[in-house]
Design an enzyme around this catalytic site. Sequence first.
Site, PDB file in Angstrom:
ATOM      1  N   ASN A 181      52.687  50.366  17.838  1.00 15.57           N
ATOM      2  CA  ASN A 181      53.805  51.233  18.214  1.00 15.57           C
ATOM      3  C   ASN A 181      53.399  52.682  18.453  1.00 15.57           C
ATOM      4  OD1 ASN A 181      55.816  49.179  18.134  1.00 15.57           O
ATOM      5  ND2 ASN A 181      55.666  49.253  15.894  1.00 15.57           N
ATOM      6  N   GLU A 231      41.882  55.886  26.505  1.00 16.07           N
ATOM      7  CA  GLU A 231      41.664  57.300  26.170  1.00 16.07           C
ATOM      8  C   GLU A 231      42.666  58.202  26.908  1.00 16.07           C
ATOM      9  OE1 GLU A 231      37.757  58.658  25.452  1.00 16.07           O
ATOM     10  OE2 GLU A 231      37.025  56.669  24.921  1.00 16.07           O
ATOM     11  N   GLU A 280      49.066  58.520  33.613  1.00 11.89           N
ATOM     12  CA  GLU A 280      50.333  59.232  33.458  1.00 11.89           C
ATOM     13  C   GLU A 280      50.203  60.321  32.385  1.00 11.89           C
ATOM     14  OE1 GLU A 280      49.954  55.961  33.603  1.00 11.89           O
ATOM     15  OE2 GLU A 280      50.945  55.488  35.482  1.00 11.89           O
TER      16      GLU A 280
HETATM   17  C1  LIG Z   1      40.066  47.782  26.457  1.00 13.06           C
HETATM   18  C2  LIG Z   1      40.736  48.778  25.610  1.00 13.06           C
HETATM   19  C3  LIG Z   1      40.003  49.518  24.688  1.00 13.06           C
HETATM   20  C4  LIG Z   1      40.629  50.443  23.855  1.00 13.06           C
HETATM   21  N1  LIG Z   1      39.889  51.079  22.894  1.00 13.06           N
HETATM   22  C5  LIG Z   1      40.535  51.865  21.986  1.00 13.06           C
HETATM   23  C6  LIG Z   1      39.853  52.416  20.875  1.00 13.06           C
HETATM   24  O1  LIG Z   1      38.645  52.238  20.709  1.00 13.06           O
HETATM   25  N2  LIG Z   1      40.535  53.153  19.970  1.00 13.06           N
HETATM   26  C7  LIG Z   1      41.871  53.391  20.103  1.00 13.06           C
HETATM   27  O2  LIG Z   1      42.415  54.063  19.277  1.00 13.06           O
HETATM   28  N3  LIG Z   1      42.549  52.885  21.156  1.00 13.06           N
HETATM   29  C8  LIG Z   1      41.921  52.111  22.090  1.00 13.06           C
HETATM   30  N4  LIG Z   1      42.626  51.573  23.145  1.00 13.06           N
HETATM   31  C9  LIG Z   1      44.034  51.877  23.295  1.00 13.06           C
HETATM   32  C10 LIG Z   1      44.371  52.723  24.511  1.00 13.06           C
HETATM   33  O3  LIG Z   1      43.926  54.024  24.357  1.00 13.06           O
HETATM   34  C11 LIG Z   1      45.836  52.613  24.797  1.00 13.06           C
HETATM   35  O4  LIG Z   1      46.053  51.308  25.281  1.00 13.06           O
HETATM   36  C12 LIG Z   1      46.354  53.624  25.772  1.00 13.06           C
HETATM   37  O5  LIG Z   1      46.335  54.902  25.211  1.00 13.06           O
HETATM   38  C13 LIG Z   1      47.760  53.317  26.267  1.00 13.06           C
HETATM   39  O6  LIG Z   1      48.625  52.987  25.229  1.00 13.06           O
HETATM   40  P1  LIG Z   1      49.529  51.661  25.288  1.00 13.06           P
HETATM   41  O7  LIG Z   1      48.625  50.539  25.607  1.00 13.06           O
HETATM   42  O8  LIG Z   1      50.302  51.576  24.054  1.00 13.06           O
HETATM   43  O9  LIG Z   1      50.469  51.873  26.511  1.00 13.06           O
HETATM   44  P2  LIG Z   1      51.918  52.552  26.495  1.00 13.06           P
HETATM   45  O10 LIG Z   1      51.829  53.871  25.805  1.00 13.06           O
HETATM   46  O11 LIG Z   1      52.908  51.584  26.001  1.00 13.06           O
HETATM   47  O12 LIG Z   1      52.151  52.824  28.022  1.00 13.06           O
HETATM   48  C14 LIG Z   1      52.772  51.894  28.916  1.00 13.06           C
HETATM   49  C15 LIG Z   1      52.997  52.608  30.241  1.00 13.06           C
HETATM   50  O13 LIG Z   1      53.918  53.669  30.065  1.00 13.06           O
HETATM   51  C16 LIG Z   1      53.371  54.888  30.494  1.00 13.06           C
HETATM   52  N5  LIG Z   1      53.842  55.972  29.670  1.00 13.06           N
HETATM   53  C17 LIG Z   1      53.888  56.006  28.305  1.00 13.06           C
HETATM   54  N6  LIG Z   1      54.355  57.183  27.896  1.00 13.06           N
HETATM   55  C18 LIG Z   1      54.611  57.910  28.982  1.00 13.06           C
HETATM   56  C19 LIG Z   1      55.109  59.218  29.223  1.00 13.06           C
HETATM   57  N7  LIG Z   1      55.452  60.023  28.212  1.00 13.06           N
HETATM   58  N8  LIG Z   1      55.245  59.647  30.495  1.00 13.06           N
HETATM   59  C20 LIG Z   1      54.893  58.845  31.534  1.00 13.06           C
HETATM   60  N9  LIG Z   1      54.411  57.601  31.372  1.00 13.06           N
HETATM   61  C21 LIG Z   1      54.273  57.143  30.121  1.00 13.06           C
HETATM   62  C22 LIG Z   1      51.896  54.686  30.366  1.00 13.06           C
HETATM   63  O14 LIG Z   1      51.165  55.603  31.160  1.00 13.06           O
HETATM   64  C23 LIG Z   1      51.722  53.267  30.791  1.00 13.06           C
HETATM   65  O15 LIG Z   1      51.714  53.195  32.187  1.00 13.06           O
HETATM   66  C24 LIG Z   1      42.004  50.656  23.991  1.00 13.06           C
HETATM   67  C25 LIG Z   1      42.734  49.938  24.925  1.00 13.06           C
HETATM   68  C26 LIG Z   1      42.130  48.998  25.714  1.00 13.06           C
HETATM   69  C27 LIG Z   1      42.962  48.201  26.670  1.00 13.06           C
END
Ligand SMILES: Cc1cc2nc3c(=O)[nH]c(=O)nc-3n(C[C@H](O)[C@H](O)[C@H](O)COP(=O)(O)OP(=O)(O)OC[C@H]3O[C@@H](n4cnc5c(N)ncnc54)[C@H](O)[C@@H]3O)c2cc1C
Lengths: 379, 264
Positions: A129, A363, A367
């Site tokens: 979340n 990272e 967006e």
């Molecule tokens: C292969 C992989 C490796 C990763 N490695 C790590 C790691 O080592 N350590 C770690 O901590 N995390 C890691 N992550 C997590 C990664 O950083 C997150 O997936 C990323 O930050 C996006 O978060 P979310 O997946 O929850 O997407 P969400 O935040 O749910 O986003 C969904 C969509 O909504 C958009 N969105 C969300 N908020 C806004 C806003 N305010 N304005 C406009 N658009 C918005 C997003 O841009 C996206 O298009 C990894 C992810 C992957 C897939």
Amino acid sequence: MDFRLTEEQQMIRRTAREFAERELAPVAIELDKTGEFPWDNWHKMAKQGFVGMTLSPEYGGGGAGLLEFTLVLEELSRVCASTAVILEVHNSLHAETIEHFGTPEQKQKWLPDLATGKKLGAFALTEPNAGSDSAAQQSTAVLKGDHYVLNGLKCFITSGSKADLYLVMAMTDKSKGNKGITAFVVEKDRKGVSFGLPEDKMGIRASIQTDLILEDVEVPVENRLGAEGDGFKIAMTALDSGRIGIGAQALGIAQAALDASVAYAKQRVQFGKPIAELQAIQWKLAEMATDIDAARLLLYRAAWLRDQGGRVSKEIAMAKLFCAQVAMRHTVEAVQIHGGNGYMREYKVERYMRDAKITQIYEGTSEVMKLIIASSLLR
Amino acid sequence: MKVAVLVKHVPDTETRIQVKPGDKKINEEGVTYIISPFDEFAMEEALLLRERLGDVQITAVALGPQKATEALRTCLALGADDAILVSDPAFEGADAYVTAKALAAALKGGNYDLILAGKQAVDDDAAYVGTAVAEFLDLPVINLVTKLEVNKAAGTAVAARDLDGYSQVIEVKLPAVFTAQKGLNNPRLPALMGIMKAKKKEIRTLNAQALGLAPNELGAEGAKVEVKEMFVPSKARKNKVLTGAPAETAPELVKLLAEEAKVL
Ligand SMILES: Cc1cc2nc3c(=O)[nH]c(=O)nc-3n(C[C@H](O)[C@H](O)[C@H](O)COP(=O)(O)OP(=O)(O)OC[C@H]3O[C@@H](n4cnc5c(N)ncnc54)[C@H](O)[C@@H]3O)c2cc1C
């Protein structure tokens, strides 16, 4: 204004390119298929001095700047983006952050092993979340005498279950919002630490991502990085540096796509001549090359600025955003230039396309990069 | 022990060589330079000697323009202790004879136990300098070395050479000159730490005067051979098409690949 790399930087780039061709190229395709964690590559990168290359020589690091590291990541990503991201997370998100925020004792304790690659580091911020809204941390850390007790679920953690050390963000004071987040170094073998199964992914398949599960994990106060409440600032500083690395990863993938496209266009004959002689293809190649160069300039500027000290979040966000866009757009074009062959595993461009996508997500999504850029414009 | 390694900076083997009409040298614009691959074997062997024998001082030596410091810097990054650049505008037009003479002058008095060089440089392929340096210094030379062992206590070295159809093992009293052949070793890449340290190491530049060479011994004047013409041959390829049943053409193809193309 001098756009040339120094002799030393050129040597680092040449070495990284040669290393990638010699050591990574022979295994990259197979690793993508099997999704096996590339320990061999890791040990070779450590021997070559790429692991910990930005850490201070005092702790066994290479003493190189972020620009030099950018060159290395770009060259490695040109051949194996999976291997590159393991190195990027280890160096930029994990080890450098400890060097930046750690006490002398903490640095002495962890950095030498991180610098030689004896220990692998990971970064755990994201939760189910708390993705883009990373301040919405639900993991908690409660102080009990000389230790904290950590509980929570981190997801998508790169190098999860393989790494020895995890830089974990958790709430010590919910009432303070992002000022209530604190950073901890958590060892893999602590009681209560466990991992989910490896995620099955579209790209960067030889890197591994798992959940990191924390159940009543007792972590000594000495493992807290910075003061209570510094966690968010620490994570954002780490990500600034990390985003340059992801930009480099994107750039390397884009360059690989261009190189493959030029070679293929010269050799593929249709309508009695190489498709490279068709203006439609030439225009694609010209646009790819121009975008890639523009991305490179933005990225090197961001790395260079960062090496001069201080926070340059806007410039970094621009570079990460643009490099990732260029990588995605032009790996798709590269597949197009390759026609049906491009869709086949045998030709590497489909892997480049799958690998490119993640650079727009992790990272900080594209967006989120735009949010950072806009907020600095509208400040 | 002291080891000198002779390295030449040459155009990257992937460079498309261009010659301006009328010129007697290649057009250096946009050309990237590398260490001649056979010299890399020589450098690697010096590093291996140090790993085996411990106390080995390595000096990299190059003759060339200022740009050749790049090759030397790479040697320093690999682990050479110091480097010498033999450089003087007066060397313009030098042939392999002049080059060897100048390198010998630079090496003289250095008390090197071993002088290692590539068997030839991949730009002019003269395969001359290592041997001629030995001659100028009145030292024995063993060419095309694929294995090298040094007995420090006895002051000797044993080298193996792979020749056409047979191998030779030769013992020689040091000091001596050796030229490296492919197969001697697998050259390493410079480690990051080595690259970072290299800029603090010294590259000494020796000009003609410092070497005690007279003007008539230098450049085109001192050269024994003269380049009359230089050009890029036309690209027309001689293609060969084999016709007939696969069972017949396949052995023929293998034969051609082995004997004419020499790729098998
Ligand atoms: C292969 C992989 C490796 C990763 N490695 C790590 C790691 O080592 N350590 C770690 O901590 N995390 C890691 N992550 C997590 C990664 O950083 C997150 O997936 C990323 O930050 C996006 O978060 P979310 O997946 O929850 O997407 P969400 O935040 O749910 O986003 C969904 C969509 O909504 C958009 N969105 C969300 N908020 C806004 C806003 N305010 N304005 C406009 N658009 C918005 C997003 O841009 C996206 O298009 C990894 C992810 C992957 C897939």
